[in-house]
Scaffold this motif. Sequence first.
Motif, PDB file in Angstrom:
ATOM      1  N   LEU A   1       0.845  -1.193   0.000  1.00  0.00           N
ATOM      2  CA  LEU A   1       0.000   0.000   0.000  1.00  0.00           C
ATOM      3  C   LEU A   1       0.881   1.243   0.000  1.00  0.00           C
ATOM      4  O   LEU A   1       1.772   1.379   0.821  1.00  0.00           O
ATOM      5  CB  LEU A   1      -0.905  -0.001   1.238  1.00  0.00           C
ATOM      6  CG  LEU A   1      -1.875   1.160   1.385  1.00  0.00           C
ATOM      7  CD1 LEU A   1      -2.837   1.233   0.204  1.00  0.00           C
ATOM      8  CD2 LEU A   1      -2.652   1.017   2.683  1.00  0.00           C
ATOM      9  N   HIS A   2       0.619   2.136  -0.943  1.00  0.00           N
ATOM     10  CA  HIS A   2       1.353   3.398  -1.043  1.00  0.00           C
ATOM     11  C   HIS A   2       0.353   4.527  -0.860  1.00  0.00           C
ATOM     12  O   HIS A   2      -0.515   4.749  -1.700  1.00  0.00           O
ATOM     13  CB  HIS A   2       2.055   3.506  -2.395  1.00  0.00           C
ATOM     14  CG  HIS A   2       2.809   4.780  -2.572  1.00  0.00           C
ATOM     15  ND1 HIS A   2       3.128   5.270  -3.806  1.00  0.00           N
ATOM     16  CD2 HIS A   2       3.306   5.672  -1.692  1.00  0.00           C
ATOM     17  CE1 HIS A   2       3.777   6.410  -3.692  1.00  0.00           C
ATOM     18  NE2 HIS A   2       3.897   6.669  -2.406  1.00  0.00           N
ATOM     19  N   VAL A   3       0.452   5.241   0.263  1.00  0.00           N
ATOM     20  CA  VAL A   3      -0.457   6.334   0.577  1.00  0.00           C
ATOM     21  C   VAL A   3       0.270   7.649   0.319  1.00  0.00           C
ATOM     22  O   VAL A   3       1.336   7.885   0.879  1.00  0.00           O
ATOM     23  CB  VAL A   3      -0.915   6.273   2.058  1.00  0.00           C
ATOM     24  CG1 VAL A   3      -1.829   7.430   2.384  1.00  0.00           C
ATOM     25  CG2 VAL A   3      -1.583   4.935   2.336  1.00  0.00           C
ATOM     26  N   MET A   4      -0.322   8.486  -0.538  1.00  0.00           N
ATOM     27  CA  MET A   4       0.286   9.772  -0.866  1.00  0.00           C
ATOM     28  C   MET A   4      -0.576  10.900  -0.312  1.00  0.00           C
ATOM     29  O   MET A   4      -1.790  10.868  -0.443  1.00  0.00           O
ATOM     30  CB  MET A   4       0.429   9.929  -2.379  1.00  0.00           C
ATOM     31  CG  MET A   4       1.359   8.931  -3.009  1.00  0.00           C
ATOM     32  SD  MET A   4       1.534   9.174  -4.780  1.00  0.00           S
ATOM     33  CE  MET A   4      -0.066   8.709  -5.369  1.00  0.00           C
ATOM     34  N   GLU A   5       0.082  11.881   0.297  1.00  0.00           N
ATOM     35  CA  GLU A   5      -0.627  13.038   0.826  1.00  0.00           C
ATOM     36  C   GLU A   5       0.231  14.271   0.607  1.00  0.00           C
ATOM     37  O   GLU A   5       1.412  14.278   0.915  1.00  0.00           O
ATOM     38  CB  GLU A   5      -0.893  12.852   2.323  1.00  0.00           C
ATOM     39  CG  GLU A   5      -1.679  13.987   2.934  1.00  0.00           C
ATOM     40  CD  GLU A   5      -1.988  13.739   4.389  1.00  0.00           C
ATOM     41  OE1 GLU A   5      -2.053  14.720   5.140  1.00  0.00           O
ATOM     42  OE2 GLU A   5      -2.133  12.570   4.771  1.00  0.00           O
ATOM     43  N   LYS A   6      -0.376  15.297   0.059  1.00  0.00           N
ATOM     44  CA  LYS A   6       0.336  16.552  -0.170  1.00  0.00           C
ATOM     45  C   LYS A   6       0.698  17.196   1.159  1.00  0.00           C
ATOM     46  O   LYS A   6      -0.138  17.342   2.045  1.00  0.00           O
ATOM     47  CB  LYS A   6      -0.543  17.504  -0.994  1.00  0.00           C
ATOM     48  CG  LYS A   6       0.096  18.821  -1.316  1.00  0.00           C
ATOM     49  CD  LYS A   6       1.160  18.670  -2.356  1.00  0.00           C
ATOM     50  CE  LYS A   6       1.680  20.043  -2.750  1.00  0.00           C
ATOM     51  NZ  LYS A   6       3.012  20.007  -3.226  1.00  0.00           N
TER      52      LYS A   6
END
Length: 97
Positions: free
Chosen positions: A22-27
């Motif tokens: 799982l790759h979670v991206m958040e600015k």
Amino acid sequence: NQSIVFTDKSTSYVDIADFVELHVMEKSSKETTKETLKWVHIAISNAKRNLLGNYHKIKRKYLQLYLNEFVYKLNRRYFGEKLFDRLIIANITGLGK
């Protein structure tokens, strides 16, 4: 054990999703980047310098092993003279497996 990686939305992360579940991206905001991620950025910089300085060329096939070695060393950097005792305890209790 599920491998999860949290990152900002930088375009410099190439194909991370191929290596983790799982790759979670958040600015990130300026505050988050400056304060919260400061040590993350330092650790990443140190890992890159360590890998390039020691191995010169890194094959994708072995990337996880290289990173495992870096994290192992990073986690033990402050053990000092207690390192030998901790290794003995880990081997006796089976934690070294």
